[in-house]
Design a protein around this motif. Structure first.
Motif, mmCIF file in Angstrom:
data_model
loop_
_atom_site.group_PDB
_atom_site.id
_atom_site.type_symbol
_atom_site.label_atom_id
_atom_site.label_comp_id
_atom_site.label_asym_id
_atom_site.label_seq_id
_atom_site.Cartn_x
_atom_site.Cartn_y
_atom_site.Cartn_z
ATOM 1 N N ALA A 1 14.644 -4.357 -6.730
ATOM 2 C CA ALA A 1 13.378 -3.845 -7.253
ATOM 3 C C ALA A 1 13.383 -2.314 -7.248
ATOM 4 O O ALA A 1 12.896 -1.674 -8.185
ATOM 5 N N ILE A 2 13.931 -1.728 -6.183
ATOM 6 C CA ILE A 2 14.013 -0.266 -6.119
ATOM 7 C C ILE A 2 14.902 0.262 -7.235
ATOM 8 O O ILE A 2 14.572 1.261 -7.900
ATOM 9 N N ILE A 3 16.034 -0.400 -7.461
ATOM 10 C CA ILE A 3 16.915 0.030 -8.555
ATOM 11 C C ILE A 3 16.210 -0.122 -9.894
ATOM 12 O O ILE A 3 16.249 0.783 -10.744
ATOM 13 N N TYR A 4 15.511 -1.260 -10.075
ATOM 14 C CA TYR A 4 14.840 -1.495 -11.360
ATOM 15 C C TYR A 4 13.783 -0.428 -11.637
ATOM 16 O O TYR A 4 13.785 0.215 -12.691
ATOM 17 N N PHE A 5 12.870 -0.242 -10.686
ATOM 18 C CA PHE A 5 11.805 0.721 -10.923
ATOM 19 C C PHE A 5 12.336 2.156 -10.910
ATOM 20 O O PHE A 5 11.782 3.032 -11.578
ATOM 21 N N GLY A 6 13.403 2.390 -10.161
ATOM 22 C CA GLY A 6 14.023 3.712 -10.213
ATOM 23 C C GLY A 6 14.544 4.024 -11.599
ATOM 24 O O GLY A 6 14.365 5.131 -12.123
ATOM 25 N N VAL A 7 15.181 3.028 -12.218
ATOM 26 C CA VAL A 7 15.672 3.211 -13.592
ATOM 27 C C VAL A 7 14.509 3.413 -14.549
ATOM 28 O O VAL A 7 14.559 4.269 -15.448
ATOM 29 N N LEU B 1 9.456 5.523 -18.371
ATOM 30 C CA LEU B 1 8.434 4.512 -18.607
ATOM 31 C C LEU B 1 7.076 4.917 -18.044
ATOM 32 O O LEU B 1 6.034 4.643 -18.649
ATOM 33 N N PHE B 2 7.078 5.572 -16.888
ATOM 34 C CA PHE B 2 5.816 5.892 -16.228
ATOM 35 C C PHE B 2 5.303 7.304 -16.544
ATOM 36 O O PHE B 2 4.261 7.702 -16.033
ATOM 37 N N PHE C 1 3.534 -0.635 -4.398
ATOM 38 C CA PHE C 1 3.857 0.646 -3.776
ATOM 39 C C PHE C 1 4.857 1.441 -4.607
ATOM 40 O O PHE C 1 4.760 2.671 -4.703
ATOM 41 N N MET C 2 5.810 0.759 -5.216
ATOM 42 C CA MET C 2 6.792 1.479 -6.025
ATOM 43 C C MET C 2 6.139 2.136 -7.243
ATOM 44 O O MET C 2 6.416 3.289 -7.563
ATOM 45 N N ILE C 3 5.256 1.399 -7.901
ATOM 46 C CA ILE C 3 4.593 1.964 -9.082
ATOM 47 C C ILE C 3 3.621 3.072 -8.675
ATOM 48 O O ILE C 3 3.570 4.135 -9.302
ATOM 49 N N THR C 4 2.845 2.839 -7.619
ATOM 50 C CA THR C 4 1.855 3.825 -7.189
ATOM 51 C C THR C 4 2.517 5.121 -6.741
ATOM 52 O O THR C 4 2.110 6.221 -7.142
ATOM 53 N N VAL C 5 3.539 5.008 -5.902
ATOM 54 C CA VAL C 5 4.216 6.214 -5.417
ATOM 55 C C VAL C 5 4.941 6.917 -6.559
ATOM 56 O O VAL C 5 4.927 8.155 -6.649
ATOM 57 N N ALA D 1 26.026 6.340 -11.683
ATOM 58 C CA ALA D 1 25.239 7.520 -11.315
ATOM 59 C C ALA D 1 23.799 7.139 -10.997
ATOM 60 O O ALA D 1 23.191 7.674 -10.063
ATOM 61 N N ARG D 2 23.220 6.218 -11.786
ATOM 62 C CA ARG D 2 21.834 5.802 -11.552
ATOM 63 C C ARG D 2 21.714 5.026 -10.240
ATOM 64 O O ARG D 2 20.754 5.209 -9.491
ATOM 65 N N ILE D 3 22.681 4.157 -9.981
ATOM 66 C CA ILE D 3 22.654 3.408 -8.718
ATOM 67 C C ILE D 3 22.799 4.359 -7.531
ATOM 68 O O ILE D 3 22.083 4.254 -6.527
ATOM 69 N N ALA D 4 23.703 5.324 -7.670
ATOM 70 C CA ALA D 4 23.902 6.307 -6.598
ATOM 71 C C ALA D 4 22.653 7.147 -6.374
ATOM 72 O O ALA D 4 22.327 7.500 -5.238
ATOM 73 N N ALA D 5 21.941 7.449 -7.470
ATOM 74 C CA ALA D 5 20.747 8.289 -7.363
ATOM 75 C C ALA D 5 19.661 7.624 -6.521
ATOM 76 O O ALA D 5 18.841 8.306 -5.900
ATOM 77 N N HIS D 6 19.647 6.295 -6.507
ATOM 78 C CA HIS D 6 18.611 5.572 -5.770
ATOM 79 C C HIS D 6 19.152 4.905 -4.515
ATOM 80 O O HIS D 6 18.449 4.116 -3.875
ATOM 81 N N SER D 7 20.380 5.230 -4.159
ATOM 82 C CA SER D 7 21.008 4.563 -3.015
ATOM 83 C C SER D 7 20.327 4.898 -1.693
ATOM 84 O O SER D 7 20.278 4.048 -0.793
#
Length: 458
Positions: free
Chosen positions: A66-72, A78-79, A118-122, A306-312
């Motif tokens: 979920a963190i990876i998904y919303f991070g992407v 999107l937001f 929490f992911m969307i709100t933050v 790179a995207r996965i690493a960015a949210h690791s």
């Protein structure tokens, strides 16, 4: 003996993390391990931990993907419209910012999943708090409390558990509780307004242009506390100096995918719909969603890595917290401490309070849902409370309704995996969040209980 040790273990954990003597991960692992030895069950520690990990592994997997998904989704923009819309509403006024946080958290909570909320709100609000120099612990406190009230929705979990445990219809529990829960939500908005006024007094006001003005340096604002001196504008408003600009609104960032905006929006709607309709287990949905989002938005392998690493950092932090919490819950349940604590609390209720067991249940739901999982409370303790109430003529449905009032506090429990998503993404220490939020969340729960009694629901 187990009762005393159970309460002592929980108190030790809370004190050490609030005083920042141990990190949450270390405290969640070391303290229960020590108490497991003290109760003479050290030889079974491995079994307890493996059992706890097995039960929480799906949650950890869900949070990771979920963190990876919303991070992407944040990376691709999107937001960004949500952030811009909130900015226009908030107008760089701390009062509007905090109230906006409460409203956004309450609306997103309709999906029934705290982690997603929490992911969307933050994601939407953190850049604004950072830009204005506001305390992020205000954001986490308001978001957690708003989500806790909304967590009582039938598909949110507690209501369904209460209905299942007492063999009742969920609608018979929830629908009459709507007025009391509405009062609780209003209490959250009032709290947000009061906290916003306090932040406004501390920081002053900015114009929207000043808030969006890019800056080059970064300042770290303490979670819940002070900040370096800020230059003051001629009109008395605080300058947005020395704070980095909104990364979420950087129209030049390389990860933006404007041509795929509607695809990403549709994918997110389908994902949330599938989650609410329970088409597949939530961990599977987020695993599929993350894989699809990465493949479509970043078709080249180096970009995906790179995207996965960015949210690791967030992934490791949250997953680590969940697995550490598995040690805590595994020892609590495996040693029998939870059962002894619950039995002691129920047994401590005077016989004279028998006719008021609904009120007793409401009051007990605050500490019990904070120190226990919802499963433990609703399937282990609630039936005992319902039996005690039935012996004094109190209906099971009243007991079930009263059991929901502690959810505002429950969502900040160290045993709730979603809270680690909240504090992790907001860069807030868990101890700071706990110290700030518990009193306000408990007050909100008592407001819900009081409203339920006043309206004759409980």
């Amino acid at each position: 003996m187990l009762t005393v040790l159970g309460f002592t273990m929980i108190a030790t954990f809370l004190v050490l993390i609030m005083l920042k003597k141990l990190s949450p991960i270390a405290a969640l692992v070391l303290i229960p391990a020590l108490f497991c030895v003290l109760v003479g069950k050290g030889a079974h520690l491995g079994d307890y931990v493996v059992d706890g990990v097995g039960k929480l592994a799906p949650t950890a997997a869900m949070l990771m993907f979920a963190i990876i998904y919303f991070g992407v989704m944040i990376d691709v923009g999107l937001f960004d419209p949500v952030v811009r819309g909130i900015l226009r509403f908030c107008k760089a006024d701390p009062v509007r910012v905090v109230v906006g946080t409460a409203v956004l958290a309450a609306i997103v909570s309709l999906d029934g999943d705290g982690s997603t909320t929490f992911m969307i709100t933050v994601s939407a609000m953190y850049p604004l708090y950072k830009r204005l120099g506001m305390s992020p612990v205000v954001m986490t406190g308001v978001a957690a409390t708003a989500n806790g009230v909304m967590n009582t929705l039938p598909w949110g979990g507690p209501t369904a558990r209460a209905a299942t445990a007492l063999k009742l219809d969920a609608s018979d529990i929830f629908v009459p509780m709507i007025p009391a829960l509405a009062v609780g939500l209003v209490a959250v908005f009032v709290l947000a307004y009061a906290l916003g006024r306090r932040e406004r007094a501390r920081l002053g006001l900015l114009t929207l242009d000043e808030a969006l003005e890019p800056e080059s340096e970064t300042v770290l604002v303490a979670a819940g506390g002070s900040e370096p001196p800020r230059p003051v504008a001629a009109d008395g408003g605080a300058r947005a100096s020395e704070v980095t600009g909104f990364q979420g609104l950087d129209s030049e960032r390389a990860t933006l995918r404007p041509r795929l905006y509607w695809f990403n929006a549709a994918l997110t709607v389908v994902l949330l719909t599938a989650m609410i309709m329970e088409w597949l287990p939530i961990p599977v949905l987020f695993l599929l969603g993350a894989a699809l989002a990465l493949t479509v938005n970043f078709p080249h392998m180096p970009d995906q890595k790179a995207r996965i690493a960015a949210h690791s950092d967030n992934v490791v932090n949250v997953a680590g917290m969940v697995f550490a919490a598995a040690v805590f819950t595994g020892v609590l349940n495996g040693t029998g401490m939870v059962k002894h604590m619950a039995d002691w609390l129920v047994g401590a209720v005077p016989d004279a309070m028998g006719p008021h067991m609904a009120l007793v249940t409401g009051v007990l739901s605050l500490p019990l849902t904070y120190f226990m999982s919802n499963d433990g409370f609703y399937f282990g303790v609630l039936p005992v409370l319902a039996e005690a109430g039935a012996a004094h003529g109190v209906s099971s449905v009243e007991i079930a309704r009263a059991s929901l009032v502690g959810q505002a506090l429950h969502m900040s429990s160290p045993l709730v995996p979603a809270v680690y998503v909240l504090v992790g993404m907001a860069k807030v220490e868990f101890g700071d969040h706990t110290r700030f939020t518990v009193k306000w969340a408990a007050l909100t729960s008592l407001v819900v209980l009081g409203a339920g009694i006043l309206f004759g629901i409980i």
